[in-house]
Structure formats: structure tokens, C-alpha cells
Design a protein around this motif. Structure first.
Motif, PDB file in Angstrom:
ATOM      1  N   ASP A  43       0.902  -1.315   0.063  1.00 57.34           N
ATOM      2  CA  ASP A  43       0.086  -0.048   0.211  1.00 57.34           C
ATOM      3  C   ASP A  43       1.005   1.296  -0.063  1.00 57.34           C
ATOM      4  O   ASP A  43       1.553   1.462   0.803  1.00 57.34           O
ATOM      5  N   ASP A  78     -11.707  -8.002  -2.141  1.00 62.07           N
ATOM      6  CA  ASP A  78     -11.378  -7.234  -0.953  1.00 62.07           C
ATOM      7  C   ASP A  78     -11.104  -5.808  -1.061  1.00 62.07           C
ATOM      8  O   ASP A  78     -11.264  -4.862  -0.417  1.00 62.07           O
ATOM      9  N   ARG A  81     -14.415  -3.937  -1.389  1.00 62.02           N
ATOM     10  CA  ARG A  81     -14.720  -3.785   0.000  1.00 62.02           C
ATOM     11  C   ARG A  81     -13.976  -2.690   0.718  1.00 62.02           C
ATOM     12  O   ARG A  81     -14.681  -2.067   1.302  1.00 62.02           O
ATOM     13  N   GLY A  82     -12.769  -2.538   0.179  1.00 57.92           N
ATOM     14  CA  GLY A  82     -11.935  -1.747   1.239  1.00 57.92           C
ATOM     15  C   GLY A  82     -11.999  -0.228   0.322  1.00 57.92           C
ATOM     16  O   GLY A  82     -11.226   0.757   0.789  1.00 57.92           O
ATOM     17  N   ASN A  83     -12.764   0.016  -0.803  1.00 58.06           N
ATOM     18  CA  ASN A  83     -12.736   1.174  -1.643  1.00 58.06           C
ATOM     19  C   ASN A  83     -11.276   1.517  -2.042  1.00 58.06           C
ATOM     20  O   ASN A  83     -10.827   2.632  -1.873  1.00 58.06           O
TER      21      ASN A  83
END
Length: 132
Positions: A43, A78, A81-83
Motif C-alpha cells: 500500500d 477485498d 470492499r475496502g474502496n
């Protein structure tokens, strides 16, 4: 996050998010707990809301069971879901999004092409002690 799936042989497998190592990953394990594969990502610190996938690998003894595809699909789900915006440096993720990108974005997913800064970040991450 741990999700239960069934591989092509009908065997149950688990996909989990592992942030305990230097390089974060989605891992796939067999019912008896054997680690079968992983999809590594980073990330970017300067780009909140992005996830750079750079390496996916399944151990040879688990080949042919569709585990890499399960890893990619679960990691992308995922991200939705986590944008998160996905940056596919990994050839497997890039190929999946090239083929299914419209379906992914229609389901709420976002992705963009890798930039030189993304490649530099991956190189720095791996060189800095990652497990990839």
C-alpha cells in the motif's frame, strides 16, 4: 479477513490477509494449514486508497488447482470492499484485469495502469527485506 473457498479439485482452501511479514500478502492455505501460495502487495505510503499487487506465486505441488485465480479474485473483491484502487504490476493481476476489467469496474472496482513510481516502490519494498 479469512475467506473459505473450494479449489478445482473440490478441496476446501482458505484465503487470508497476512500483514505479519515485511511484505503484505493474501495467502491461500489448504484445509490442513499448508501454505500453498501468496499474492504480494504494498500500500503506497503517499497514495492512500491504492494497493499495488506485484507478485503472485503458487507452490508447484499445488499447481493446476486454480489457486492463483482464487487469490486474484479474492484480493480484488477485498479491494472493492475496502474502496481501494488496484495497481496491477503483477502480470497475473494485469492479465486478469485486461480480460475482466469491465466486469470488475461494473462491480465497483477501480484500477489504473502502473506508473514508474509504482515500479520504484515495489523495487524498494522487495530490496528492503520483503519476502517476495
Amino acid at each position: 479477513m479469512t475467506e473459505q473457498h473450494t479449489d478445482r479439485t473440490g478441496a476446501p482452501v482458505s484465503i487470508a490477509l497476512d500483514r505479519t511479514r515485511a511484505v503484505s500478502a493474501y495467502t491461500v492455505s489448504t484445509q490442513d494449514g499448508a501454505l500453498a501460495g501468496r499474492a504480494d502487495f504494498v500500500d503506497p505510503p503517499g497514495a492512500p486508497g491504492e494497493r499495488v499487487f506485484f507478485h503472485t506465486e503458487v507452490a508447484p505441488e499445488f499447481g493446476g488447482r486454480g489457486l492463483a485465480g482464487l487469490l486474484v479474485r479474492e484480493a480484488l473483491a477485498d479491494a472493492v470492499r475496502g474502496n481501494l484502487t488496484v495497481v496491477p504490476v503483477c502480470p497475473l493481476f494485469a492479465a486478469h484485469l485486461k480480460k475482466h476489467g469491465e466486469e470488475y469496474t461494473a462491480g465497483g472496482g477501480r484500477f489504473r495502469r502502473p506508473r514508474p513510481a509504482d515500479l520504484a516502490l515495489v523495487e524498494e519494498t522487495v530490496r528492503g527485506g520483503g519476502d517476495a
